[in-house]
Enzyme design. Sequence first.
Site, short mmCIF file in Angstrom:
data_model
loop_
_atom_site.label_atom_id
_atom_site.label_comp_id
_atom_site.label_asym_id
_atom_site.label_seq_id
_atom_site.Cartn_x
_atom_site.Cartn_y
_atom_site.Cartn_z
N GLU A 98 0.79 -1.23 0.00
CA GLU A 98 0.00 0.00 0.00
C GLU A 98 0.83 1.28 0.00
OE1 GLU A 98 0.34 -2.24 2.56
OE2 GLU A 98 -1.49 -1.95 3.73
N CYS B 159 -9.82 15.50 -3.01
CA CYS B 159 -9.89 16.87 -3.52
C CYS B 159 -8.49 17.48 -3.58
CB CYS B 159 -10.78 17.71 -2.61
SG CYS B 159 -10.74 19.46 -2.97
N CYS C 250 -8.62 20.89 -1.02
CA CYS C 250 -8.62 20.84 0.45
C CYS C 250 -8.25 19.47 1.00
CB CYS C 250 -9.98 21.29 0.99
SG CYS C 250 -11.30 20.10 0.70
N CYS D 22 -15.98 18.16 -4.80
CA CYS D 22 -15.65 18.01 -3.39
C CYS D 22 -16.84 18.45 -2.53
CB CYS D 22 -14.42 18.86 -3.05
SG CYS D 22 -14.08 18.95 -1.29
N CYS E 211 -15.50 21.77 -0.32
CA CYS E 211 -15.17 23.07 -0.91
C CYS E 211 -15.74 23.26 -2.31
CB CYS E 211 -13.66 23.31 -0.91
SG CYS E 211 -12.77 22.32 -2.12
N ASP F 180 -0.65 -4.60 4.49
CA ASP F 180 -0.30 -4.81 5.90
C ASP F 180 -1.03 -6.01 6.51
OD1 ASP F 180 1.41 -2.71 5.82
OD2 ASP F 180 0.08 -1.29 6.82
N TYR G 193 5.73 -4.88 12.61
CA TYR G 193 4.45 -4.20 12.42
C TYR G 193 4.01 -3.53 13.73
CZ TYR G 193 -0.08 -3.25 10.31
OH TYR G 193 -1.20 -2.64 9.80
ZN LIG Z 1 -12.23 20.22 -1.32
#
Ligand SMILES: [Zn+2]
Length: 759
Positions: free
Chosen positions: A95, A176, A179, A189, A192, A222, A423
């Site tokens: 990941e 987004c 933001c 978004c 915003c 993981d 881990y």
């Molecule tokens: Zn945004």
Amino acid sequence: QASGRTSRLYIGGITRGLSIVIVDDIRLLKGLEKRLRFYVDDFKFYDLREVALEQELTNIDRDREVIKMLKLGALPEDIVKRREELVKTVLFVVESPNKARTIASFFGRPSVRDYGVLKVYEVNIGKMHLLITASGGHVFDLVEDELSQDSIYGVEKRNYGGITWFVPRYDFIKRCLNCGTQFVKGDKCPICGFSNFKSSKDVVEALQRLAVEVDEVIIATDPDAEGEKIGYDIAVALAPYAKSIKRAEFHEVTRRAILTAFENLRDINAQLVKAQLARRIEDRWLGFALSEYVTKRYAKVSGREKLDKRYSAGRVQTPVLGKIIELALAKIRTLRKSKVVKVGALTFEIPEEVIEKYNLKKVKQKRIDIVFKPVKSYTDSLYPPPPFTTDEMLSEAQRVLLISSVEAMRIAQELFELGFITYHRTDSTRISSAGIGIAKEYLTKVFGDEVGHYFTPRTWGEGGAHEAIRPTRAIDATELRELIAEGIIEVPIRLTPQHLKLYDLIFRRFMASQMRPATIERVLYDVEIVYRVENTYICLWKGNLDIVVNIIEPGFILIYSPIQVVALPKHEVIVKPSNIRTAEISDVKLPSQGDIIKWMKMVEIGRPSTYAKIIETIQKRRYVYAIGKKVQYLIPSITGILIYMLLVGNRFPDEEEERYDLLHIVEKYLNKYSFIAGDVDALQLVKTIETVLSGASKDAEVIASMVSVSRTTELLKKMEQIESGEADYREIIEDLLREMCKNILPLVHSHDVVSSACL
Ligand SMILES: [Zn+2]
């Protein structure tokens, strides 16, 4: 000076090679060996006299013959026979980009190419040609649907054969670019309104194209339920494109652990995935419903039509917020004025009543004597604490290093991805034989011939794949810093002093857990604090104190010390205070993030993967603030208190028998911490709270039972039962829906909507 035969890569793997190094400085050789071992864990030089040279040369020549034949276009019989295990191309998906790069570095210098939005590292490990890349975390999440006939907050309900089935609707995650908000539904978004975003669709498509190119896909996310869910999502997305998909599980990012994982490939564990789905659905359902409820009530009690934002609540989040409020208000209720007398590391509290009783107008420091009279002295064994679990690590990082839990978790994540620690999300204190080997290697380095005296191997638990948090190599923080500075270890991110400090703490705690106990000397003292007024003495404080005065045999304390030694003599002494001040004191301590995490672990309402996240959420929402210069303490904001009261009303605190005047305490609290109002009108909010408390209804009772500690604990246990196969995923989700339908949905939605959504 080196000579030999180099290894070569061919269709059947790697040919045998031989390097002969002529040594005139054994220290240089040891240094080289040490450095090579960072990349090849079991690297070792052999003395030429111990090697069956004739045999080696025969093997080398045999391999070379194979290469010669291949060059001539012939396919040696041996290779035809081994067709199945010839070099495979494998797409290896993790990941995090850091993890991808670290793994690639174990197998020589990788070639790097950009593939769509992905960075792909290519390395050869003999039998496999690996394409290593990172998904960047989760790729799918639940669609943010409202409650409707078709969807219960993103989960469809369908009826087959008289049974209700639940179909969670997952889709690509978007982030987004303005933001940073993550969302699933729509192409704008929700916060915003910006319409430029990064979508996990690009990641998935690039992975799909790569999957077509390779013989096998190995998913190496993981090793916990969350990693399993990410792995499952990737497997589902790649299934139509890949010939074969397997899962690799490893608890440390080291060459040895990864090679071992290749030998133990498995399928995706459906039970872990189901448990994670159930957690997500539960989180979504209750979270959305409570949020609608609390926002609606807030609007109502404040006399407004609609609020400009939504307030959040949740099964774990809300009891944690409640605990923080409970402690803050309990502290306010029990504050008392006292004189605090300090001497060295010891502090004594003299209640104001005592000062008043003797009518002392001004307490002068120089008139105070602290008398220590030894009663008995005895030797005691002190055993090392176990190696770190997640909660212990977070709590110690805060206490010792003053690093917040959220920050410590982020740093630990990076240390794990860079291959330095095992881990970091774990409940286990177990140490594997590999771990014990690392302790032995390091302690031998430190204590030489005396290692037998100090090294006391302990496994700290039985079985299972999970392990405590420990270093992956016998390299302490000082050496690690040097290796990085010299460029021997290359790290893709900048390691800060905080990284090294946390590594050091983990390292020492682990080494201590593999060392002999300490022998200490304790003395029990009668202590009296006396005050000289003219020719008389007044006793201000009297009591017993058990103090560690000496370390007889240090044992593990040489590496990790959990105690403080106060070097008092073993005969009567009179000591002058180092400081005296007036303070408001309470037996209730404001909690640090670490304290709250320990509490979550104790009442079983969190898991290693969620401890820090929950606290981060309520801090981000400004329901609680962190105050304090050194250790940071959590206190509720006025909004936090309001949201909590809106949910549970005056049924608070949870377990308190005796009720008290809540509003009065809240006002006192506000006076003490006036800044907690933030940018809202505190007086207005207090008025609102008053309305809430006076109009506390039956609803609050219902909600309180849903977000109580006991209900939360019970549910988390059920999720674990899904993991272990003892409980049925579908039935538990059905039960959750029943609970929602009975308790909260009727409070926020019309009868029509509720009856169509419910069973
Ligand atoms: Zn945004």
